[in-house]
Design an enzyme around this catalytic site. Structure first.
Site, mmCIF file in Angstrom:
data_model
loop_
_atom_site.group_PDB
_atom_site.id
_atom_site.type_symbol
_atom_site.label_atom_id
_atom_site.label_comp_id
_atom_site.label_asym_id
_atom_site.label_seq_id
_atom_site.Cartn_x
_atom_site.Cartn_y
_atom_site.Cartn_z
ATOM 1 N N LEU A 126 0.845 -1.194 0.000
ATOM 2 C CA LEU A 126 0.000 0.000 0.000
ATOM 3 C C LEU A 126 0.881 1.244 0.000
ATOM 4 O O LEU A 126 1.696 1.445 0.912
ATOM 5 C CB LEU A 126 -0.921 0.008 1.220
ATOM 6 N N GLY A 166 3.331 -8.828 6.267
ATOM 7 C CA GLY A 166 3.943 -7.880 7.178
ATOM 8 C C GLY A 166 3.523 -6.463 6.863
ATOM 9 O O GLY A 166 3.326 -6.116 5.695
ATOM 10 N N GLY A 167 3.380 -5.645 7.892
ATOM 11 C CA GLY A 167 3.058 -4.233 7.702
ATOM 12 C C GLY A 167 1.897 -4.030 6.751
ATOM 13 O O GLY A 167 0.791 -4.511 6.984
ATOM 14 N N ASP A 168 2.163 -3.326 5.658
ATOM 15 C CA ASP A 168 1.124 -3.076 4.651
ATOM 16 C C ASP A 168 1.369 -3.901 3.392
ATOM 17 O O ASP A 168 0.955 -3.525 2.304
ATOM 18 C CB ASP A 168 1.076 -1.580 4.321
ATOM 19 N N GLU A 169 2.010 -5.055 3.554
ATOM 20 C CA GLU A 169 2.350 -5.901 2.410
ATOM 21 C C GLU A 169 1.495 -7.167 2.398
ATOM 22 O O GLU A 169 1.352 -7.845 3.413
ATOM 23 C CB GLU A 169 3.829 -6.284 2.464
#
Length: 191
Positions: A126, A166-169
């Site tokens: 994102l 992970g995170g925005d992935e």
């Protein structure tokens, strides 16, 4: 339920008594056997009933602790399932995590070779997600990740796998494609 047999031996009268020992379901599991001269019959009966009561209490305690053991094992199984869920799924989005996704990739490759299918792997990041967290806070960022996961999941087929790595992935395995253009169509739809 006590029964006895009267007998004479060497001029003396004896009583052989049999007391059934029952389990909680009222099934006979054993007999206590004792003998005494006829003058000790009342004492023998009393002792048998006391012993039968004690055996029943022991059986109740065994049943109780067996039940607690079964409940403890069931609770342990539930905890193992929760741990398994936590180890393979992202706690925020409930999507497969990196570990499960790796397993799915390996499985997909084996299946693809066996069936001679085409698969695709998509990576989604994102843009400017850090700005959402910085401007609106992590709670809003978390909600955005959940919604994005739900939207993407609605755009792919059930046999495909979406994971938050992970995170925005996010990553997607597209399975059993007819041609490369199929993955391009799905990618455009997601974008």
């Amino acid at each position: 339920e006590l029964f006895s047999i009267h007998s004479r031996f060497d001029g003396e009268s004896y009583i052989i008594a049999f007391l059934p020992v029952k389990n909680i379901q009222n099934n006979v599991i054993a007999y206590l056997v004792s003998y005494s001269n006829s003058s000790g019959l009342k004492t023998l009966y009393r002792d048998f009933y006391i012993l039968n009561f004690l055996i029943l209490m022991v059986m109740i305690l065994i049943s109780y602790f067996s039940y607690k053991n079964v409940v403890a094992r069931r609770d342990l199984k539930d905890e193992k399932e929760k741990f398994h869920q936590l180890s393979l799924y992202d706690t925020l989005t409930q999507l497969p995590n990196r570990l499960l996704f790796q397993e799915k990739i390996e499985q997909s490759l084996k299946e693809s070779k066996r069936k001679n299918n085409k698969n695709a792997l998509l990576f989604i990041d994102l843009d400017n997600f850090k700005n959402v967290n910085d401007t609106y806070g992590h709670d809003v960022g978390d909600k955005l990740l959940i919604v994005v996961g739900q939207i993407i999941k609605g755009l792919i087929r059930e046999e495909d796998t979406l994971a938050r790595i992970g995170g925005d992935e996010f990553m997607i395995i597209l399975e059993e494609l007819n041609n490369a253009e199929d993955s391009a169509k799905i990618s455009k739809k997601i974008i």
